[in-house]
Design an enzyme around this catalytic site. Structure first.
Site: not given
Length: 328
Positions: A57, A123, A202-204, A206-207
């Site tokens: 990152y 990763h 990314s439980p949402l 990515r918006g």
């Protein structure tokens, strides 16, 4: 913090963690350094104790930021990072060779300002290196006191089972949300059977699930969502329509869409730990408040109907990235 606590390998952490990638990598509209440092510190004040970063990152910048922000709270938190996929000369490189993992760990320890990393993930599985060799190198780091527990990211059930023959795997990190349910094929159950946490990144989506992304959204140059099929037409229109129906469920519950998404994940098993990421204070506060009460059965049933497997249109990654991932 109202969602309680859960086991993450040998650690007990807040049920909702924080994925730190957003403040340094992948998306546009990132906060400036001072705001990012303040956000990370406020997460601790809100009761979040599980922080997740990676060498990839910002090509090391995120670890440096996390290290600076969380050094005063180090004894109060569980710190996770990742190796095996890093930035070299401005390009993302997957390399799971033992010597590379050892070197990356030393670099991460320095950037994170710590003597030991609590949970260290591979990763991505480097498919030219047997998983047993990469995990063996991480097991050696445990013996040396450089890391406390070993994790894997984006792996299949068979790869997980090979890995645990070498060393206990505290956690598997996979994309898991209402819109990405591939782990339900077998990995979710395998993790429960093996005593391995399933950390949901990314439980949402990515918006996309929260309404932060619409058909009118203009992504900044370099935003990784530009290359993801589900954020491209005609898929995007169908997915925005689904997100609109999700917001109706959230309104009926007097919760934010993010809280509903996170509550659904928490209901999937006590070994599921979501790590939503954000660069915005209000989103951080909302996410930390998820799970204050279990979602009612009618809401869970409605979500299962709306987001049945295959309901979301478009793949989560472009073809080249999907080919890298090891999944069931």
């Amino acid at each position: 913090m109202s969602g309680g606590h859960r086991a993450l390998g040998p650690f007990t952490v807040s049920a909702i963690g924080l994925g730190c990638m957003n403040v340094s990598h992948a998306y546009g509209g990132r906060p400036d350094r001072r705001d990012a440092l303040r956000l990370l510190a406020e997460a601790v004040e809100l009761g979040i104790t599980h922080f997740d970063t990676a060498a990839l990152y910002g090509f090391g910048q995120n670890e440096e930021l996390v290290g600076e922000a969380l050094a005063p709270f180090r004894s109060r938190i569980t710190l996770a990072s990742k190796c095996g996929m890093t930035g070299i000369n401005g390009k993302r490189v997957i390399d799971g060779r033992p010597e590379t993992l050892r070197r990356t760990c030393e670099e991460s320890l320095r950037r994170l300002r710590t003597d030991v990393i609590d949970l260290y993930y591979l990763h991505r599985w480097d498919k030219v290196v047997p998983i047993e060799e990469s995990v063996g190198a991480l097991a050696d780091l445990v013996t040396q006191g450089k890391i406390r527990a070993v994790g894997l990211s984006e792996v299949s059930t068979s790869t997980l089972e090979k890995a645990v023959s070498v060393h206990p795997i505290a956690a598997v990190q996979s994309e898991y949300s209402l819109s990405s349910r591939g782990v339900e094929k077998s990995l979710l159950a395998a993790c429960a059977r093996l005593g391995t946490a399933l950390v949901a990144f990314s439980p949402l989506c990515r918006g996309l699930l929260t309404g932060a992304v619409t058909e009118a959204t203009a992504f900044a140059p370099g935003d990784i969502r530009l290359a993801m099929p589900r954020f491209q037409q005609p898929h995007l229109a169908a997915n925005v329509a689904l997100a609109t129906m999700l917001r109706q469920v959230a309104a009926a519950l007097d919760q934010t869409p993010a809280q509903v998404c996170l509550g659904w994940l928490l209901a999937k098993g006590p070994h599921v730990l979501p790590i939503p990421g954000t660069g915005r204070r209000q989103h951080l506060v909302d996410n930390a408040g998820a799970g204050s009460a279990p979602l009612p059965s009618w809401a869970l049933a409605r979500l299962e109907t709306l987001f049945a497997v295959g309901a979301v249109s478009g793949d989560r990654y472009p073809p080249a990235t999907l080919a890298e991932v090891d999944e069931d």
